[in-house]
Scaffold this active site. Structure first.
Site, short mmCIF file in Angstrom:
data_model
loop_
_atom_site.label_atom_id
_atom_site.label_comp_id
_atom_site.label_asym_id
_atom_site.label_seq_id
_atom_site.Cartn_x
_atom_site.Cartn_y
_atom_site.Cartn_z
N LYS A 252 3.28 2.18 -3.13
CA LYS A 252 2.64 2.39 -4.44
C LYS A 252 1.58 3.50 -4.36
O LYS A 252 1.35 4.22 -5.34
CB LYS A 252 2.06 1.09 -5.00
CG LYS A 252 0.98 0.42 -4.19
CD LYS A 252 -0.39 0.53 -4.82
CE LYS A 252 -1.43 -0.20 -4.01
NZ LYS A 252 -2.78 0.28 -4.16
N CYS B 295 0.80 -1.23 0.00
CA CYS B 295 0.00 0.00 0.00
C CYS B 295 0.83 1.28 0.00
O CYS B 295 0.85 2.00 -1.00
CB CYS B 295 -0.94 0.00 1.20
SG CYS B 295 -2.16 -1.32 1.11
C1 UDX Z 1 -1.17 0.78 5.48
C2 UDX Z 1 -2.04 1.79 6.26
O1 UDX Z 1 -1.62 1.82 7.63
C3 UDX Z 1 -3.50 1.38 6.18
O2 UDX Z 1 -4.31 2.36 6.84
C4 UDX Z 1 -3.90 1.28 4.72
O3 UDX Z 1 -5.24 0.86 4.62
C5 UDX Z 1 -3.00 0.31 3.98
O4 UDX Z 1 -1.63 0.70 4.15
P1 UDX Z 1 -0.21 -1.64 6.02
O5 UDX Z 1 0.50 -1.56 4.71
O6 UDX Z 1 -0.89 -2.89 6.41
O7 UDX Z 1 -1.30 -0.47 6.14
O8 UDX Z 1 0.89 -1.40 7.15
P2 UDX Z 1 1.35 -0.29 8.20
O9 UDX Z 1 1.15 -0.86 9.55
O10 UDX Z 1 0.84 1.06 7.94
O11 UDX Z 1 2.92 -0.34 7.90
C6 UDX Z 1 3.42 -0.03 6.60
C7 UDX Z 1 4.93 -0.11 6.61
O12 UDX Z 1 5.47 0.95 7.37
C8 UDX Z 1 5.51 -1.39 7.20
O13 UDX Z 1 6.61 -1.79 6.41
C9 UDX Z 1 5.96 -0.98 8.59
O14 UDX Z 1 7.04 -1.75 9.05
C10 UDX Z 1 6.37 0.48 8.36
N1 UDX Z 1 6.23 1.32 9.54
C11 UDX Z 1 5.00 1.51 10.09
C12 UDX Z 1 7.34 1.97 10.06
O15 UDX Z 1 8.45 1.83 9.56
N2 UDX Z 1 7.15 2.79 11.14
C13 UDX Z 1 5.95 2.99 11.72
O16 UDX Z 1 5.89 3.74 12.70
C14 UDX Z 1 4.83 2.35 11.17
#
Ligand code: UDX
Length: 475
Positions: free
Chosen positions: A271, A268
């Protein structure tokens, strides 16, 4: 439509399957639809084709109740549903930053001509701005039901690993609607979360579509912001963890979603920021979102930096070294390896001449298919065996619980890179480990006072005696 609407969900990925199973658990009759017959059979047999905590029991309960089923038949779905949710994927278009809307287009083009009675079609897929207005115009022109078939937009904010909770208890429900009828239908679908106090925000569809992409752009920006600060910490001897803690306590900033480390990946955030910037440029507003390119670049630099830390930890070179990697999924609680920072780092280190043994609690099979050149270990200990450097690249709880004393006897050199800041540096150092983490000062880094390692602060509860007498002298 009268009584409880019957629901269909098109697309059975993380989003669609979670949505279908959760709505069935709320008592709705739900038909999941996918063009992939193998996936439909697996789901109909109660097997999730991916790992998502808590979802498989919900899927099975739905199937048992008779309220949830799956099909490949669009005519059956069109006949069945009062509200049709479209949850198909919108990946990045190969060779461009734009979104590939072909699955959405195929779903819409397959469904719309079959809609013979009044119904609501609800987009949940993440799409670039401008998409919803175009499809809203096409729907009544294509559907035999004419204006009785209406489009609404209801973006989904679920995080992988938390899909069930985020679907049943979201922070907010956004309903982008053209009419009261559409609003009423969505209120009926979400009656239970609404009764539990979840805010219901009614907007026009174009705004609802924007909410999703803007939210993901903001989340990505927050992560890259703290990682940019980590880069500055690395050259000043400051500690990004203490910095993030102090910043996050300001309620205007907030600590959630601001964990520094290896940066964001997955299907997500990467992209979606590219698709948004790309569409804004097409619409003549490219300058407004120029900064998203920088957010992306900061995020990519984190991966390179962790490769550099691995080289340093392995004694200055990677060629011929053995490197143990803990984690290949893009985040814990998921087997998703799409644009996984962890897997990319592992593969880059392998390409630079090291032998790389990886272990992940959920994503091994998927990773093996894409990167057969890596070695796949059966456990944390297996990945660590004879390693010249051990890397924690995904923050699975079993990695933070790893015993530094036991691992010390397994590795060739006690060198660890904690790319997700999940280990206690002092504890690991006390077992003789050479501890490295992005944005955290190494002993002797610039910024250290003579005789004291950078970032190491005195731990007394009271001010040190010398400071008290210094203050007394000043008075
Ligand atoms: C994300 C959005 O949070 C969600 O609301 C949307 O619907 C889809 O995209 P997701 O991809 O499942 O969800 O994961 P998320 O928990 O947001 O983490 C995304 C990436 O960021 C991961 O690789 C995670 O490790 C990284 N991340 C997240 C960080 O590096 N630091 C953070 O504080 C939070």
């Amino acid at each position: 439509m009268s009584g409880r609407p019957r629901l269909t969900v098109f697309g059975t990925g993380y989003l669609g399957t979670a949505h279908a199973a959760c709505l069935a658990s709320l008592g709705f009759e739900v038909l999941g639809v996918d063009v992939d017959a193998a996936r439909v059979s697996a789901l109909q047999a109660g097997t999730l084709p991916f790992y998502e905590s808590g979802l498989e029991p919900l899927l099975r309960a739905g199937l048992r109740s008779g309220r949830l089923s799956f099909t490949t038949s669009y005519p059956a779905a069109a006949e069945f549903g009062d509200v049709h949710f479209i949850c198909v994927g919108t990946p990045q278009r190969p060779g461009s930053g734009g979104a590939d809307l072909s699955q959405f287009e195929a779903c819409f083009a397959g469904l719309a001509p079959l809609l013979r009675r009044p119904c609501l079609v609800v987009g949940k897929s993440t799409v670039p701005p401008g998409t919803v207005v175009a499809y809203s115009q096409r729907l009544p022109a294509t559907a035999p039901a004419g204006p009785g078939a209406e489009l609404a937009w209801n973006p989904e904010f679920l995080r992988e690993g938390h899909a069930v909770d985020d679907t049943l208890r979201p922070d907010r429900i956004v309903a982008g609607v053209w009419s009261d009828r559409a609003e009423a239908a969505l209120r009926a679908v979400y009656a239970e979360p609404l009764a539990a106090g979840v805010p219901f925000l009614v907007t026009d569809p174009a705004t609802a579509e924007m909410v999703k992409v803007a939210a993901n752009a903001f989340l990505a920006t927050k992560i890259s912001f703290i990682n940019a600060m980590a880069e500055v910490c690395e050259v000043t001897g400051a500690d990004v963890l203490s910095l993030a803690d102090a910043l996050g306590r300001d309620r205007r900033i907030g600590a959630d979603g601001m964990r520094p480390g290896l940066g964001f990946g997955g299907g997500c955030l990467p992209k979606d920021i590219r698709a948004l910037a790309s569409r804004a440029a097409e619409l003549g507003a490219g300058e407004a979102l120029e900064f998203l390119h920088e957010i992306d670049a900061i995020n990519q630099r984190r991966r390179t930096h962790v490769v550099d830390l691995a080289r340093e930890a392995a004694g200055g070179r990677l060629v011929g070294r053995r490197v143990g990697v803990l984690g290949v999924a893009f985040k814990p609680g998921s087997d998703d390896i799409r644009d996984s920072p962890a897997l990319e780092v592992a593969a880059r280190i392998r390409a630079l001449g090291a032998r790389v043994a990886v272990f992940d609690p959920a994503a091994m099979d998927r990773a093996r298919k894409v990167h057969p050149e890596l070695d796949y270990a059966g456990s944390v200990l297996g990945a660590a065996r004879d390693a010249d450097a051990l890397l924690v690249l995904t923050e699975w709880p079993e990695f933070s619980a790893a015993d530094p004393g036991v691992l010390a006897k397994t590795v060739a050199r006690r060198a660890i890179v904690d790319a997700r800041h999940v280990l206690d540096a002092d504890v690991w150092r006390s077992f003789g480990w050479d501890y490295h983490a992005p944005g955290r000062p190494a002993p002797g880094a610039p910024g250290a006072l003579p005789g004291r390692a950078a970032g190491v602060r005195p731990r007394q509860a009271e001010p040190p005696a010398a400071a008290v007498s210094f203050l007394a002298a000043a008075v």
